[in-house]
Design a protein around this motif. Structure first.
Motif, mmCIF file in Angstrom:
data_model
loop_
_atom_site.group_PDB
_atom_site.id
_atom_site.type_symbol
_atom_site.label_atom_id
_atom_site.label_comp_id
_atom_site.label_asym_id
_atom_site.label_seq_id
_atom_site.Cartn_x
_atom_site.Cartn_y
_atom_site.Cartn_z
ATOM 1 N N ALA A 116 0.829 -1.207 0.000
ATOM 2 C CA ALA A 116 0.000 0.000 0.000
ATOM 3 C C ALA A 116 0.865 1.259 0.000
ATOM 4 O O ALA A 116 0.583 2.225 -0.723
ATOM 5 C CB ALA A 116 -0.926 -0.005 1.220
ATOM 6 N N GLN A 117 1.940 1.249 0.804
ATOM 7 C CA GLN A 117 2.835 2.404 0.830
ATOM 8 C C GLN A 117 3.545 2.579 -0.504
ATOM 9 O O GLN A 117 3.719 3.704 -0.980
ATOM 10 C CB GLN A 117 3.861 2.235 1.960
ATOM 11 N N ARG A 118 3.941 1.463 -1.141
ATOM 12 C CA ARG A 118 4.591 1.555 -2.457
ATOM 13 C C ARG A 118 3.662 2.211 -3.472
ATOM 14 O O ARG A 118 4.076 3.080 -4.229
ATOM 15 C CB ARG A 118 4.999 0.172 -2.967
ATOM 16 N N ARG A 119 2.405 1.757 -3.499
ATOM 17 C CA ARG A 119 1.472 2.321 -4.478
ATOM 18 C C ARG A 119 1.251 3.810 -4.233
ATOM 19 O O ARG A 119 1.157 4.595 -5.186
ATOM 20 C CB ARG A 119 0.141 1.563 -4.434
ATOM 21 N N ARG A 120 1.159 4.210 -2.980
ATOM 22 C CA ARG A 120 0.982 5.625 -2.662
ATOM 23 C C ARG A 120 2.186 6.442 -3.150
ATOM 24 O O ARG A 120 2.024 7.491 -3.770
ATOM 25 C CB ARG A 120 0.799 5.801 -1.148
ATOM 26 N N GLU A 121 3.376 5.949 -2.879
ATOM 27 C CA GLU A 121 4.571 6.676 -3.313
ATOM 28 C C GLU A 121 4.721 6.663 -4.827
ATOM 29 O O GLU A 121 5.158 7.645 -5.426
ATOM 30 C CB GLU A 121 5.811 6.085 -2.638
ATOM 31 N N GLN A 122 4.369 5.544 -5.445
ATOM 32 C CA GLN A 122 4.446 5.483 -6.902
ATOM 33 C C GLN A 122 3.533 6.518 -7.554
ATOM 34 O O GLN A 122 3.922 7.195 -8.508
ATOM 35 C CB GLN A 122 4.097 4.080 -7.397
ATOM 36 N N ARG A 123 2.300 6.624 -7.034
ATOM 37 C CA ARG A 123 1.377 7.620 -7.601
ATOM 38 C C ARG A 123 1.918 9.030 -7.413
ATOM 39 O O ARG A 123 1.788 9.884 -8.293
ATOM 40 C CB ARG A 123 -0.004 7.461 -6.968
ATOM 41 N N GLY A 124 2.522 9.300 -6.273
ATOM 42 C CA GLY A 124 3.142 10.602 -6.076
ATOM 43 C C GLY A 124 4.327 10.811 -6.997
ATOM 44 O O GLY A 124 4.528 11.907 -7.530
ATOM 45 N N TRP A 125 5.111 9.751 -7.183
ATOM 46 C CA TRP A 125 6.305 9.815 -8.042
ATOM 47 C C TRP A 125 5.925 10.156 -9.481
ATOM 48 O O TRP A 125 6.603 10.952 -10.131
ATOM 49 C CB TRP A 125 7.027 8.477 -7.965
ATOM 50 N N TYR A 126 4.834 9.578 -9.979
ATOM 51 C CA TYR A 126 4.400 9.879 -11.345
ATOM 52 C C TYR A 126 4.196 11.379 -11.549
ATOM 53 O O TYR A 126 4.451 11.906 -12.636
ATOM 54 C CB TYR A 126 3.062 9.193 -11.671
ATOM 55 N N PHE A 127 3.736 12.057 -10.505
ATOM 56 C CA PHE A 127 3.370 13.455 -10.665
ATOM 57 C C PHE A 127 4.574 14.374 -10.831
ATOM 58 O O PHE A 127 4.398 15.523 -11.255
ATOM 59 C CB PHE A 127 2.486 13.918 -9.496
ATOM 60 N N TYR A 128 5.780 13.887 -10.528
ATOM 61 C CA TYR A 128 6.904 14.774 -10.842
ATOM 62 C C TYR A 128 7.159 14.787 -12.349
ATOM 63 O O TYR A 128 7.507 15.820 -12.914
ATOM 64 C CB TYR A 128 8.184 14.403 -10.078
ATOM 65 N N ASP A 129 6.972 13.648 -13.018
ATOM 66 C CA ASP A 129 7.033 13.664 -14.480
ATOM 67 C C ASP A 129 5.953 14.603 -15.028
ATOM 68 O O ASP A 129 6.187 15.354 -15.977
ATOM 69 C CB ASP A 129 6.829 12.247 -15.036
#
Length: 459
Positions: free
Chosen positions: A21-34
């Motif tokens: 769950a934490q990975r998915r949350r961080e991944q979604r946030g990570w996408y937004f820097y692109d």
């Protein structure tokens, strides 16, 4: 250097590994820097800033057409590429040092935020670039481009920390897709403003300055998302270095270069990447020159082609990400290099004055561009030793930016010797062929194992 040995490494990995769950949350946030920073590359560097800054330099030029930054005589028409070159040189110097500080301190996120907002502020400040303020334009471009590159290193370094090996290709591809969607949306809005500036009571220069500033505001606004969702994780090495990160940065930079010699297969991959990526970057930068000078296409057609590339690159990045799950990232990148070779070779035969065929070329480029870059990033992330992500990705970025003069040099020399842009564009085929041969010889499973990582089933 802190705790060492297999037991310590295993304990550290278990403690630091986020749950699903934490990975998915961080991944979604990570996408937004692109999503946040891609508009700088698309709207600012690729479309609007070059012609506009050149016009500002020309307004400031003397009777012979020269400007004199720092007392050096420079043709006004060459000011923009010189400023870009200076920014690339400074990026190559800054990125490894900041990355070393980030890994030693374990504070990637604050440094990423600092450079992201420095770049966003410089880009927003381009609103004030008017009249003959060419020195302001050059300074803002250099600050923004160096900040863009340095923040990108730290952003990429989060990828191995927020993904399992099997997820990395898909996550990297989604990030690129987010960036292309963002770039296309903002560019479409900017083009509407630019083409309709008269009806809005704006001059053409006013419209361009608003487009430039909008890119900076967009960058700064959406950078908030990854900075809220991502979290730093300290390795044993970074914890030991806490409290003295800056003083150790330069020493760690030298240590990184020496350390990479322990991973010759990772270095071999970097060699393959710098060869074929140089071809990719040169096609992107020289396609408009080829379209205008050789094919006689107007500016509207060229901008439309850039927009088409952005839109189709979304589908291409996602498609190649799916193919990588089935066939492995290495095979998929090799397939994309075959497609690049065929596309560049076909460009040689495009008829002049027919936009339809240039759009077909742009569509082909869009379908392979995002995927080949996204999967290269995820492949490299598998070969990076844990705790050294930022340092190694700084070398990855240096391989990208520091060698990007080779393709343009070959392109220019070929044109100078033959007088034909068709021969010049065809000369770039060699980068993709050589890159294919080198990448095919990289034993990726051995490279991943040598870095101390677990390889996914398909890579």
């Amino acid at each position: 250097m802190g705790a060492s040995g297999p037991g310590a490494a295993a304990a550290e990995t278990t403690a630091e590994r986020p749950d699903a769950a934490q990975r998915r949350r961080e991944q979604r946030g990570w996408y937004f820097y692109d999503w946040a920073h891609s508009v700088f590359s698309t709207s600012v560097v690729t479309v609007f800033l070059g012609p506009y800054l050149t016009s500002v330099a020309e307004a400031a030029a003397d009777a012979d057409g020269y400007v004199h930054p720092l007392g050096i005589a420079v043709r006004a028409g060459a000011y923009f590429p010189y400023a870009v070159s200076m920014s690339v040189l400074l990026s190559v110097l800054v990125m490894p040092v900041v990355a070393a500080v980030a890994d030693r301190s374990g504070r990637k996120k604050p440094l990423m935020g600092a450079f992201a907002y420095l770049g966003a502020a410089a880009t927003t400040g381009m609103f004030f670039l008017s009249g003959d303020r060419y020195l302001l334009g050059g300074a803002l471009l250099i600050v923004a481009n160096v900040s863009f590159a340095t923040a990108s290193v730290l952003y990429n370094a989060f990828l191995p920390q927020i993904t399992e090996p099997e997820e990395r290709d898909a996550v990297s591809s989604r990030g690129w897709a987010f960036g292309y969607v963002s770039g296309a949306l903002v560019l479409l809005a900017n083009l509407g403003l630019f083409l309709g500036h008269d009806s809005l009571g704006l001059s053409e220069g006013d419209a361009v300055r608003i487009c430039l500033a909008t890119a900076g505001l967009w960058w700064g606004l959406f950078a908030i998302v990854p900075l809220v969702r991502l979290r730093d994780r300290r390795s044993g090495a970074s914890a030991a270095a806490a409290g003295r990160p800056l003083s150790g940065g330069f020493r760690q930079l030298l240590a990184t270069v020496k350390d990479m010699r322990r991973y010759p297969l990772t270095l071999f991959f970097l060699l393959a990447y710098l060869v074929y990526n140089d071809g990719v970057q040169t096609v992107i930068s020289q396609a408009s020159v080829y379209g205008s000078a050789e094919l006689g296409l107007d500016q509207t057609t060229l901008i439309g082609a850039v927009l088409l590339v952005q839109v189709l690159a979304v589908a291409g990045a996602l498609l190649l990400g799916r193919l990588a799950q089935r066939y492995g990232a290495k095979r998929t990148v090799l397939g994309s290099l075959v497609a690049w070779t065929a596309t560049v070779a076909a460009a040689y035969f495009l008829p002049a004055g027919e936009p339809v065929w240039f759009y077909v070329l742009a569509a082909a480029i869009g379908m392979v561009m995002g995927g080949s870059q996204a999967l290269s990033r995820s492949l490299f992330s598998q070969m990076v030793p844990r705790g050294k992500e930022a340092e190694y990705f700084s070398v990855y970025e240096v391989s990208d930016r520091g060698t990007s003069w080779l393709g343009p040099l070959l392109f220019g020399l070929t044109y100078q010797l033959t007088g034909s842009y068709r021969d010049a564009i065809f000369s770039l085929v060699g980068f993709f062929v050589l890159g294919f041969v080198l990448l095919a010889r990289v034993p990726v499973h051995r490279a991943v194992a040598a870095a101390g990582n677990r390889a996914p089933e398909r890579i």
